[in-house]
Design a protein around this motif. Structure first.
Motif, PDB file in Angstrom:
ATOM      1  N   MET A   1       0.851  -1.191   0.000  1.00 29.43           N
ATOM      2  CA  MET A   1       0.000   0.000   0.000  1.00 29.43           C
ATOM      3  C   MET A   1       0.891   1.247   0.000  1.00 29.43           C
ATOM      4  O   MET A   1       1.858   1.323   0.748  1.00 29.43           O
ATOM      5  CB  MET A   1      -0.916  -0.003   1.230  1.00 29.43           C
ATOM      6  CG  MET A   1      -1.979   1.098   1.218  1.00 29.43           C
ATOM      7  SD  MET A   1      -3.085   1.005   2.652  1.00 29.43           S
ATOM      8  CE  MET A   1      -3.861  -0.587   2.386  1.00 29.43           C
ATOM      9  N   SER A   2       0.566   2.241  -0.827  1.00 29.24           N
ATOM     10  CA  SER A   2       1.413   3.417  -0.953  1.00 29.24           C
ATOM     11  C   SER A   2       1.350   4.280   0.294  1.00 29.24           C
ATOM     12  O   SER A   2       0.382   4.247   1.068  1.00 29.24           O
ATOM     13  CB  SER A   2       0.984   4.237  -2.163  1.00 29.24           C
ATOM     14  OG  SER A   2      -0.256   4.874  -1.921  1.00 29.24           O
ATOM     15  N   ALA A   3       2.409   5.089   0.472  1.00 22.03           N
ATOM     16  CA  ALA A   3       2.476   5.983   1.625  1.00 22.03           C
ATOM     17  C   ALA A   3       1.328   6.988   1.602  1.00 22.03           C
ATOM     18  O   ALA A   3       0.795   7.365   2.650  1.00 22.03           O
ATOM     19  CB  ALA A   3       3.820   6.699   1.642  1.00 22.03           C
ATOM     20  N   LEU A   4       0.924   7.437   0.423  1.00 18.47           N
ATOM     21  CA  LEU A   4      -0.156   8.408   0.311  1.00 18.47           C
ATOM     22  C   LEU A   4      -1.470   7.838   0.825  1.00 18.47           C
ATOM     23  O   LEU A   4      -2.195   8.492   1.588  1.00 18.47           O
ATOM     24  CB  LEU A   4      -0.305   8.861  -1.139  1.00 18.47           C
ATOM     25  CG  LEU A   4      -1.464   9.834  -1.419  1.00 18.47           C
ATOM     26  CD1 LEU A   4      -1.290  11.107  -0.605  1.00 18.47           C
ATOM     27  CD2 LEU A   4      -1.552  10.144  -2.918  1.00 18.47           C
ATOM     28  N   ILE A   5      -1.791   6.614   0.427  1.00 17.84           N
ATOM     29  CA  ILE A   5      -3.037   5.991   0.875  1.00 17.84           C
ATOM     30  C   ILE A   5      -3.015   5.765   2.381  1.00 17.84           C
ATOM     31  O   ILE A   5      -4.001   6.009   3.082  1.00 17.84           O
ATOM     32  CB  ILE A   5      -3.271   4.665   0.124  1.00 17.84           C
ATOM     33  CG1 ILE A   5      -3.505   4.931  -1.365  1.00 17.84           C
ATOM     34  CG2 ILE A   5      -4.458   3.905   0.714  1.00 17.84           C
ATOM     35  CD1 ILE A   5      -3.629   3.682  -2.206  1.00 17.84           C
ATOM     36  N   LEU A   6      -1.875   5.306   2.896  1.00 18.13           N
ATOM     37  CA  LEU A   6      -1.747   5.105   4.337  1.00 18.13           C
ATOM     38  C   LEU A   6      -1.909   6.422   5.089  1.00 18.13           C
ATOM     39  O   LEU A   6      -2.567   6.477   6.137  1.00 18.13           O
ATOM     40  CB  LEU A   6      -0.392   4.485   4.660  1.00 18.13           C
ATOM     41  CG  LEU A   6      -0.203   3.012   4.270  1.00 18.13           C
ATOM     42  CD1 LEU A   6       1.244   2.594   4.477  1.00 18.13           C
ATOM     43  CD2 LEU A   6      -1.137   2.118   5.082  1.00 18.13           C
ATOM     44  N   LEU A   8      -3.558   9.114   4.114  1.00 14.72           N
ATOM     45  CA  LEU A   8      -4.958   9.553   4.043  1.00 14.72           C
ATOM     46  C   LEU A   8      -5.834   8.762   5.006  1.00 14.72           C
ATOM     47  O   LEU A   8      -6.687   9.329   5.705  1.00 14.72           O
ATOM     48  CB  LEU A   8      -5.469   9.396   2.610  1.00 14.72           C
ATOM     49  CG  LEU A   8      -4.880  10.361   1.576  1.00 14.72           C
ATOM     50  CD1 LEU A   8      -5.333   9.979   0.176  1.00 14.72           C
ATOM     51  CD2 LEU A   8      -5.276  11.793   1.892  1.00 14.72           C
ATOM     52  N   ALA A   9      -5.634   7.433   5.064  1.00 16.62           N
ATOM     53  CA  ALA A   9      -6.442   6.592   5.951  1.00 16.62           C
ATOM     54  C   ALA A   9      -6.170   6.911   7.415  1.00 16.62           C
ATOM     55  O   ALA A   9      -7.098   7.061   8.220  1.00 16.62           O
ATOM     56  CB  ALA A   9      -6.159   5.118   5.669  1.00 16.62           C
ATOM     57  N   ALA A  10      -4.878   7.027   7.767  1.00 23.04           N
ATOM     58  CA  ALA A  10      -4.530   7.332   9.154  1.00 23.04           C
ATOM     59  C   ALA A  10      -5.012   8.719   9.540  1.00 23.04           C
ATOM     60  O   ALA A  10      -5.528   8.932  10.645  1.00 23.04           O
ATOM     61  CB  ALA A  10      -3.015   7.221   9.343  1.00 23.04           C
ATOM     62  N   GLY A  11      -4.864   9.686   8.645  1.00 23.08           N
ATOM     63  CA  GLY A  11      -5.307  11.043   8.936  1.00 23.08           C
ATOM     64  C   GLY A  11      -6.803  11.117   9.181  1.00 23.08           C
ATOM     65  O   GLY A  11      -7.262  11.806  10.106  1.00 23.08           O
ATOM     66  N   ALA A  12      -7.584  10.400   8.373  1.00 21.68           N
ATOM     67  CA  ALA A  12      -9.035  10.406   8.550  1.00 21.68           C
ATOM     68  C   ALA A  12      -9.433   9.840   9.908  1.00 21.68           C
ATOM     69  O   ALA A  12     -10.292  10.392  10.613  1.00 21.68           O
ATOM     70  CB  ALA A  12      -9.694   9.603   7.427  1.00 21.68           C
ATOM     71  N   GLY A  13      -8.786   8.741  10.309  1.00 19.29           N
ATOM     72  CA  GLY A  13      -9.108   8.141  11.607  1.00 19.29           C
ATOM     73  C   GLY A  13      -8.717   9.031  12.766  1.00 19.29           C
ATOM     74  O   GLY A  13      -9.448   9.138  13.760  1.00 19.29           O
ATOM     75  N   ILE A  14      -7.585   9.692  12.661  1.00 23.84           N
ATOM     76  CA  ILE A  14      -7.107  10.559  13.735  1.00 23.84           C
ATOM     77  C   ILE A  14      -7.979  11.804  13.848  1.00 23.84           C
ATOM     78  O   ILE A  14      -8.305  12.260  14.938  1.00 23.84           O
ATOM     79  CB  ILE A  14      -5.623  10.910  13.487  1.00 23.84           C
ATOM     80  CG1 ILE A  14      -4.779   9.673  13.802  1.00 23.84           C
ATOM     81  CG2 ILE A  14      -5.175  12.100  14.324  1.00 23.84           C
ATOM     82  CD1 ILE A  14      -3.428   9.677  13.169  1.00 23.84           C
ATOM     83  N   GLY A  15      -8.368  12.366  12.707  1.00 22.91           N
ATOM     84  CA  GLY A  15      -9.280  13.506  12.744  1.00 22.91           C
ATOM     85  C   GLY A  15     -10.615  13.135  13.358  1.00 22.91           C
ATOM     86  O   GLY A  15     -11.215  13.910  14.109  1.00 22.91           O
ATOM     87  N   LEU A  16     -11.079  11.930  13.054  1.00 19.58           N
ATOM     88  CA  LEU A  16     -12.341  11.442  13.622  1.00 19.58           C
ATOM     89  C   LEU A  16     -12.258  11.393  15.145  1.00 19.58           C
ATOM     90  O   LEU A  16     -13.189  11.809  15.851  1.00 19.58           O
ATOM     91  CB  LEU A  16     -12.651  10.059  13.064  1.00 19.58           C
ATOM     92  CG  LEU A  16     -14.052   9.494  13.315  1.00 19.58           C
ATOM     93  CD1 LEU A  16     -15.090  10.271  12.533  1.00 19.58           C
ATOM     94  CD2 LEU A  16     -14.096   8.022  12.924  1.00 19.58           C
ATOM     95  N   VAL A 200       3.949  13.502   2.510  1.00 23.65           N
ATOM     96  CA  VAL A 200       3.169  12.615   3.366  1.00 23.65           C
ATOM     97  C   VAL A 200       2.378  13.413   4.398  1.00 23.65           C
ATOM     98  O   VAL A 200       1.187  13.171   4.620  1.00 23.65           O
ATOM     99  CB  VAL A 200       4.088  11.594   4.077  1.00 23.65           C
ATOM    100  CG1 VAL A 200       3.298  10.777   5.094  1.00 23.65           C
ATOM    101  CG2 VAL A 200       4.748  10.679   3.058  1.00 23.65           C
ATOM    102  N   VAL A 201       3.033  14.381   5.029  1.00 18.90           N
ATOM    103  CA  VAL A 201       2.396  15.146   6.103  1.00 18.90           C
ATOM    104  C   VAL A 201       1.229  15.979   5.573  1.00 18.90           C
ATOM    105  O   VAL A 201       0.177  16.082   6.220  1.00 18.90           O
ATOM    106  CB  VAL A 201       3.431  16.049   6.810  1.00 18.90           C
ATOM    107  CG1 VAL A 201       2.749  16.940   7.849  1.00 18.90           C
ATOM    108  CG2 VAL A 201       4.515  15.207   7.466  1.00 18.90           C
ATOM    109  N   GLY A 202       1.382  16.579   4.383  1.00 19.18           N
ATOM    110  CA  GLY A 202       0.316  17.408   3.822  1.00 19.18           C
ATOM    111  C   GLY A 202      -0.996  16.655   3.636  1.00 19.18           C
ATOM    112  O   GLY A 202      -2.040  17.084   4.157  1.00 19.18           O
ATOM    113  N   PRO A 203      -1.006  15.531   2.902  1.00 20.12           N
ATOM    114  CA  PRO A 203      -2.249  14.750   2.769  1.00 20.12           C
ATOM    115  C   PRO A 203      -2.772  14.237   4.107  1.00 20.12           C
ATOM    116  O   PRO A 203      -3.990  14.138   4.310  1.00 20.12           O
ATOM    117  CB  PRO A 203      -1.831  13.580   1.868  1.00 20.12           C
ATOM    118  CG  PRO A 203      -0.670  14.096   1.090  1.00 20.12           C
ATOM    119  CD  PRO A 203       0.066  14.999   2.039  1.00 20.12           C
ATOM    120  N   PHE A 204      -1.861  13.901   5.025  1.00 17.18           N
ATOM    121  CA  PHE A 204      -2.250  13.444   6.363  1.00 17.18           C
ATOM    122  C   PHE A 204      -3.073  14.529   7.052  1.00 17.18           C
ATOM    123  O   PHE A 204      -4.151  14.262   7.612  1.00 17.18           O
ATOM    124  CB  PHE A 204      -0.979  13.143   7.173  1.00 17.18           C
ATOM    125  CG  PHE A 204      -1.168  12.202   8.315  1.00 17.18           C
ATOM    126  CD1 PHE A 204      -2.070  12.480   9.344  1.00 17.18           C
ATOM    127  CD2 PHE A 204      -0.411  11.044   8.410  1.00 17.18           C
ATOM    128  CE1 PHE A 204      -2.226  11.624  10.417  1.00 17.18           C
ATOM    129  CE2 PHE A 204      -0.573  10.170   9.479  1.00 17.18           C
ATOM    130  CZ  PHE A 204      -1.483  10.466  10.486  1.00 17.18           C
TER     131      PHE A 204
END
Length: 248
Positions: A1-6, A8-16, A200-204
């Motif tokens: 799995m690419s770093a970008l997808i990871l 985005l997924a981690a960022g969404a969960g953390i924001g939640l 990585v940090v920006g999309p996160f």
């Protein structure tokens, strides 16, 4: 799995988590950055502060519109933590990585156990004692600076059980405390920000901001007790995996 997808997924969960619980974002961000995205512990704590500062400020605005932020108490609590947060941030890069990771895991595990045994929120507003608020805020600021965490996973229990705040108000006020403390700690680490992988940090950050809005809506539909228990179990698993990683 690419770093970008990871990211985005981690960022969404953390924001939640931040939007729904008023904390916990950085507790999950640091291990996600280390174990999923390959950041060093020092770089992960700096990146975590960037992510949490932006996301918390966004979630704070949503809770403030609903009148769920106790501004005077939150600012008193946060102001007491600015100095310790900056001092902790300045010395964090001198701490061995293994010790930093183990300390983070122990703090996260302790917070998870505390969240599994929540006390009932008070029915009436208890007057805030300035000395107690200042002491709690200073301790939280030190943790924020050294471990790169915004402190919401500790701030919410402190605001409810130490300062007598209602749970819903504690969630909103915690976001104010997190924003101030994280910004102070990030200022002390300004020299390390340029070395971050912004691809990585920006999309996160972007995914976390969007997740925070969803978390705010989720908090209205799901009971606070259920959310706390789910988060605490995830937090315990993260803490255990980090401790195992420092041993192996």
């Amino acid at each position: 799995m690419s770093a970008l997808i990871l990211a985005l997924a981690a960022g969404a969960g953390i924001g939640l988590a931040l939007g729904a619980l008023g904390g916990g974002g950085s507790v999950l961000a640091v291990p996600a950055l280390i174990y999923l995205l390959g950041f060093t512990p020092v770089a992960a704590t700096t990146a975590s502060l960037v992510i949490v500062t932006v996301t918390s400020a966004t979630a704070l605005s949503a809770h403030a519109r609903d009148g769920r932020v106790r501004w005077r108490t939150g600012l008193l609590f946060a102001a007491s933590g600015i100095g310790p947060a900056m001092l902790g941030g300045a010395v964090a890069d001198r701490v061995p990585e293994a010790i930093l990771t183990a300390a983070f895991a122990l703090v996260a595990g302790g917070a998870a156990l505390r969240m599994l045994r929540p006390r009932a929120a008070p029915d009436t507003v208890v007057p805030v004692r300035p000395g107690r608020a200042a002491a709690a805020g200073a301790g939280l600021g030190a943790v924020t600076g050294v471990l790169g965490v915004g402190g919401g996973f500790l701030a919410v229990p402190a605001l409810v059980n130490v300062l007598g705040m209602r749970m819903r108000d504690a969630v909103g006020t915690s976001l104010l405390v997190i924003t101030v403390n994280s910004l102070a700690a990030l200022t002390a680490r300004a020299g390390t920000v340029d070395g971050l992988d912004w691809a990585v940090v920006g999309p996160f950050v972007g995914a976390a901001v969007l997740g925070a809005w969803d978390g705010k809506r989720l908090a209205v539909k799901v009971s606070g007790r259920a959310l706390r228990r789910i988060f605490a179990l995830v937090l315990l698993a993260v803490a255990a995996s980090m401790l195992v990683g420092t041993v192996l």
